[in-house]
Motif scaffolding. Sequence first.
Motif, mmCIF file in Angstrom:
data_model
loop_
_atom_site.group_PDB
_atom_site.id
_atom_site.type_symbol
_atom_site.label_atom_id
_atom_site.label_comp_id
_atom_site.label_asym_id
_atom_site.label_seq_id
_atom_site.Cartn_x
_atom_site.Cartn_y
_atom_site.Cartn_z
ATOM 1 N N TYR A 83 0.830 -1.209 0.000
ATOM 2 C CA TYR A 83 0.000 0.000 0.000
ATOM 3 C C TYR A 83 0.868 1.265 0.000
ATOM 4 O O TYR A 83 0.714 2.146 -0.855
ATOM 5 N N VAL A 84 1.799 1.338 0.934
ATOM 6 C CA VAL A 84 2.639 2.528 1.080
ATOM 7 C C VAL A 84 3.509 2.728 -0.161
ATOM 8 O O VAL A 84 3.603 3.836 -0.690
ATOM 9 N N GLU A 85 4.132 1.660 -0.640
ATOM 10 C CA GLU A 85 5.015 1.788 -1.807
ATOM 11 C C GLU A 85 4.229 2.124 -3.073
ATOM 12 O O GLU A 85 4.732 2.834 -3.945
ATOM 13 N N SER A 86 3.000 1.624 -3.176
ATOM 14 C CA SER A 86 2.152 1.992 -4.322
ATOM 15 C C SER A 86 1.892 3.496 -4.306
ATOM 16 O O SER A 86 1.968 4.166 -5.348
ATOM 17 N N LEU A 87 1.603 4.023 -3.127
ATOM 18 C CA LEU A 87 1.368 5.465 -3.010
ATOM 19 C C LEU A 87 2.644 6.268 -3.247
ATOM 20 O O LEU A 87 2.623 7.285 -3.951
ATOM 21 N N LYS A 88 3.744 5.817 -2.696
ATOM 22 C CA LYS A 88 5.005 6.532 -2.913
ATOM 23 C C LYS A 88 5.358 6.567 -4.402
ATOM 24 O O LYS A 88 5.781 7.588 -4.929
ATOM 25 N N THR A 147 -9.340 -5.035 -5.405
ATOM 26 C CA THR A 147 -10.097 -3.864 -5.863
ATOM 27 C C THR A 147 -10.139 -2.804 -4.774
ATOM 28 O O THR A 147 -9.942 -1.608 -5.040
ATOM 29 N N LEU A 148 -10.383 -3.230 -3.534
ATOM 30 C CA LEU A 148 -10.445 -2.277 -2.417
ATOM 31 C C LEU A 148 -9.121 -1.547 -2.211
ATOM 32 O O LEU A 148 -9.090 -0.323 -2.081
ATOM 33 N N ILE A 149 -8.017 -2.291 -2.205
ATOM 34 C CA ILE A 149 -6.731 -1.641 -1.961
ATOM 35 C C ILE A 149 -6.335 -0.759 -3.147
ATOM 36 O O ILE A 149 -5.813 0.335 -2.968
ATOM 37 N N SER A 150 -6.631 -1.208 -4.358
ATOM 38 C CA SER A 150 -6.308 -0.409 -5.547
ATOM 39 C C SER A 150 -7.088 0.895 -5.565
ATOM 40 O O SER A 150 -6.537 1.962 -5.851
ATOM 41 N N ASN A 151 -8.373 0.807 -5.259
ATOM 42 C CA ASN A 151 -9.195 2.016 -5.242
ATOM 43 C C ASN A 151 -8.788 2.945 -4.109
ATOM 44 O O ASN A 151 -8.841 4.168 -4.258
ATOM 45 N N GLN A 152 -8.384 2.388 -2.981
ATOM 46 C CA GLN A 152 -7.940 3.240 -1.883
ATOM 47 C C GLN A 152 -6.637 3.948 -2.265
ATOM 48 O O GLN A 152 -6.481 5.131 -1.995
ATOM 49 N N VAL A 153 -5.718 3.241 -2.899
ATOM 50 C CA VAL A 153 -4.476 3.872 -3.354
ATOM 51 C C VAL A 153 -4.806 5.012 -4.317
ATOM 52 O O VAL A 153 -4.276 6.116 -4.199
ATOM 53 N N PHE A 154 -5.700 4.758 -5.260
ATOM 54 C CA PHE A 154 -6.067 5.796 -6.229
ATOM 55 C C PHE A 154 -6.686 6.999 -5.516
ATOM 56 O O PHE A 154 -6.303 8.149 -5.761
ATOM 57 N N ILE A 173 -0.875 10.871 6.580
ATOM 58 C CA ILE A 173 -2.097 10.509 5.865
ATOM 59 C C ILE A 173 -1.998 9.083 5.334
ATOM 60 O O ILE A 173 -2.941 8.297 5.445
ATOM 61 N N ILE A 174 -0.846 8.740 4.778
ATOM 62 C CA ILE A 174 -0.650 7.384 4.257
ATOM 63 C C ILE A 174 -0.749 6.363 5.400
ATOM 64 O O ILE A 174 -1.424 5.337 5.268
ATOM 65 N N GLU A 175 -0.112 6.646 6.516
ATOM 66 C CA GLU A 175 -0.178 5.748 7.676
ATOM 67 C C GLU A 175 -1.622 5.606 8.171
ATOM 68 O O GLU A 175 -2.090 4.497 8.424
ATOM 69 N N ASP A 176 -2.307 6.737 8.321
ATOM 70 C CA ASP A 176 -3.685 6.722 8.824
ATOM 71 C C ASP A 176 -4.622 5.975 7.883
ATOM 72 O O ASP A 176 -5.479 5.207 8.334
ATOM 73 N N THR A 177 -4.469 6.189 6.583
ATOM 74 C CA THR A 177 -5.380 5.528 5.641
ATOM 75 C C THR A 177 -5.080 4.044 5.532
ATOM 76 O O THR A 177 -5.989 3.251 5.300
#
Length: 187
Positions: A83-88, A147-154, A173-177
């Motif tokens: 999750y974190v690396e996808s966002l980074k 799908t849930l994790i992908s949509n949350q990353v987006f 924000i990334i940690e909290d989400t």
Amino acid sequence: MDKKEILLQTALKLFVSQGFNDTPTSKIAKEAGIATGTLFYFFPTKDDLIVSLYLRLKGLAAENINAVLAEVKSTKEIIKTYYVESLKWSLRNPNEFLFLAQFSNSPYLKKIGNDEISAQIAPVLQIFRSAIEKKQIIDTDVNLLYTLISNQVFGVNQYLLSKKFTKKIQHNIIEDTFYMFWKMIEF
């Protein structure tokens, strides 16, 4: 940089700013300073160019994320790292991320074979399967979890890009989400 790479970089920039339909191959070639015939040598059709760019970007993102995942052991930390690396990655590569999102919501997605899509998401699905088997997360369809994790990353990426946050606030924000996501799926 070789001609093929120049074409891909130019196409990325134009597709993100103008969309697939409003970006003719002639414009890509002209902006790249490369003959249209050369573009068609590398990519016989515009569809081939779009799909090639998608596969390349998905591969780069996965390579980046997988390099960090190799260091992580616990299931929760593996999911969090994904999750974190996808966002980074998305924050470091905003055009690439916007292209992937645009592609995923377009008819071009149907041009990617089910085998290719399955291969791309298989490692993440396996992470979820393992967590379900260990009773660490709820027992539900792993495709739904993806799908849930992908949509949350987006969504989080869109939120982070919508405002000028400091790196510390972005991190929080990334940690909290992630914590919110984990609470939703934990067993």
